[in-house]
Design an enzyme around this catalytic site. Structure first.
Site, short mmCIF file in Angstrom:
data_model
loop_
_atom_site.label_atom_id
_atom_site.label_comp_id
_atom_site.label_asym_id
_atom_site.label_seq_id
_atom_site.Cartn_x
_atom_site.Cartn_y
_atom_site.Cartn_z
N SER A 148 1.03 -1.27 0.04
CA SER A 148 -0.22 0.00 0.05
C SER A 148 1.00 1.32 0.04
O SER A 148 2.09 1.09 0.61
CB SER A 148 -1.02 0.09 1.28
OG SER A 148 -1.47 1.35 1.37
N TYR A 165 -1.40 -1.05 10.39
CA TYR A 165 -1.40 -1.30 8.82
C TYR A 165 -0.23 -0.87 8.16
O TYR A 165 0.35 -1.39 7.32
CB TYR A 165 -2.75 -0.88 8.54
CG TYR A 165 -3.12 -0.96 6.92
CD1 TYR A 165 -3.71 -2.19 6.45
CD2 TYR A 165 -2.95 0.15 6.06
CE1 TYR A 165 -3.80 -2.52 4.82
CE2 TYR A 165 -3.14 -0.13 4.68
CZ TYR A 165 -3.51 -1.41 4.26
OH TYR A 165 -3.73 -1.45 2.98
#
Length: 258
Positions: A148, A165
């Protein structure tokens, strides 16, 4: 010199896609199947996995599915063993399974931090380790880690902190480089995809709050669309990218450059 169709042809290849039953994982699995690969789809929930496998079989693709928690070594081992039993090989691994949790950093529960790291980073490591053993024996393969842009940038302007994350995706990008460096001479390539905001179950709530801000900060003026990731994963899985390894391909409409 190979024809361009040969360069993107995955006929005869076998791909294992984690988190492949829906959303971005399913899109990438569709792309691999359309390019000719046989698929083993992995997911945690049968209610999404079973229909996805049935749909792909109905479309004429070679596809099987298996339930698996990627943070569980025994379950990962079983998936790889089953893939070899059904398809006779394993050439492509797409580490897509992921979770997140949002909370201010100073309030982040330790158990949530650990749960995110276990799935996103430890799970990807276990899958790469087990698939890598097969690829080492076979003399090559392609590992694609779905990271990401959060692993490249701080996310201070976009809703509550997802520090676990962000940390896991940064670690995944670093692990991609290590896999590439260690296994390159054995014919194994490892690359990562760092996608920006795409509509999905994971992002739907936060996008409701920040979509206008994201679009305003993105040179292309929008979030990602359905279909804009599957060509990237096919490229990284195919002979078209045979001299590319250890790289992170950013797919974010240019948001990370401004």
């Amino acid at each position: 010199m190979p024809h361009i169709r040969e360069l993107f042809n995955l006929s005869g290849r076998v791909a294992l896609v984690t988190g492949g039953s829906r959303g971005l994982g399913r899109e990438m699995a569709d792309g691999l199947a359309e390019a000719g690969a046989s698929l083993m789809l992995v997911a945690r929930r049968e209610q999404w996995l079973t229909p996805s496998v049935a749909e792909m079989k109905a479309a004429g693709y070679q596809c099987e599915g298996m339930l698996c928690d990627v943070s569980n070594l025994k379950e990962v081992e079983a998936v790889v063993e089953r893939t070899l039993e059904v398809f006779g090989g394993l050439d492509i691994l797409v580490n897509n399974a992921g979770v997140t949790w949002g909370a201010p950093i100073e309030e982040m529960p330790l158990e949530k931090w650990r749960a995110v790291l276990e799935t996103n980073l430890t799970g990807a490591f276990l899958c790469a380790q087990q698939a890598g053993r097969v690829m080492l024996a076979r003399g090559g393969g392609s590992i694609i880690n779905v990271a990401s842009v959060a692993g490249l940038l701080g996310m201070a302007d976009y809703g509550p902190s997802t520090v676990g994350y962000v940390a896991s995706k940064g670690g995944l990008i670093a692990m991609t480089r290590e896999l590439a460096a260690r296994w390159g001479r054995h014919g194994i390539r490892a690359n990562a995809i760092a996608q920006g905001y795409f509509p999905s179950r994971m992002t739907e709530r936060v996008l409701e709050q920040i979509r206008k801000r994201v679009e305003g900060n993105t040179p292309l003026g929008r979030v990602g669309r359905v279909g804009e990731l599957k060509a990237v994963v096919v490229f990284l899985a195919s002979p078209a990218s045979s001299y590319i390894t250890g790289q992170t391909i950013v797919v974010d409409g240019g948001a990370s450059i401004v």
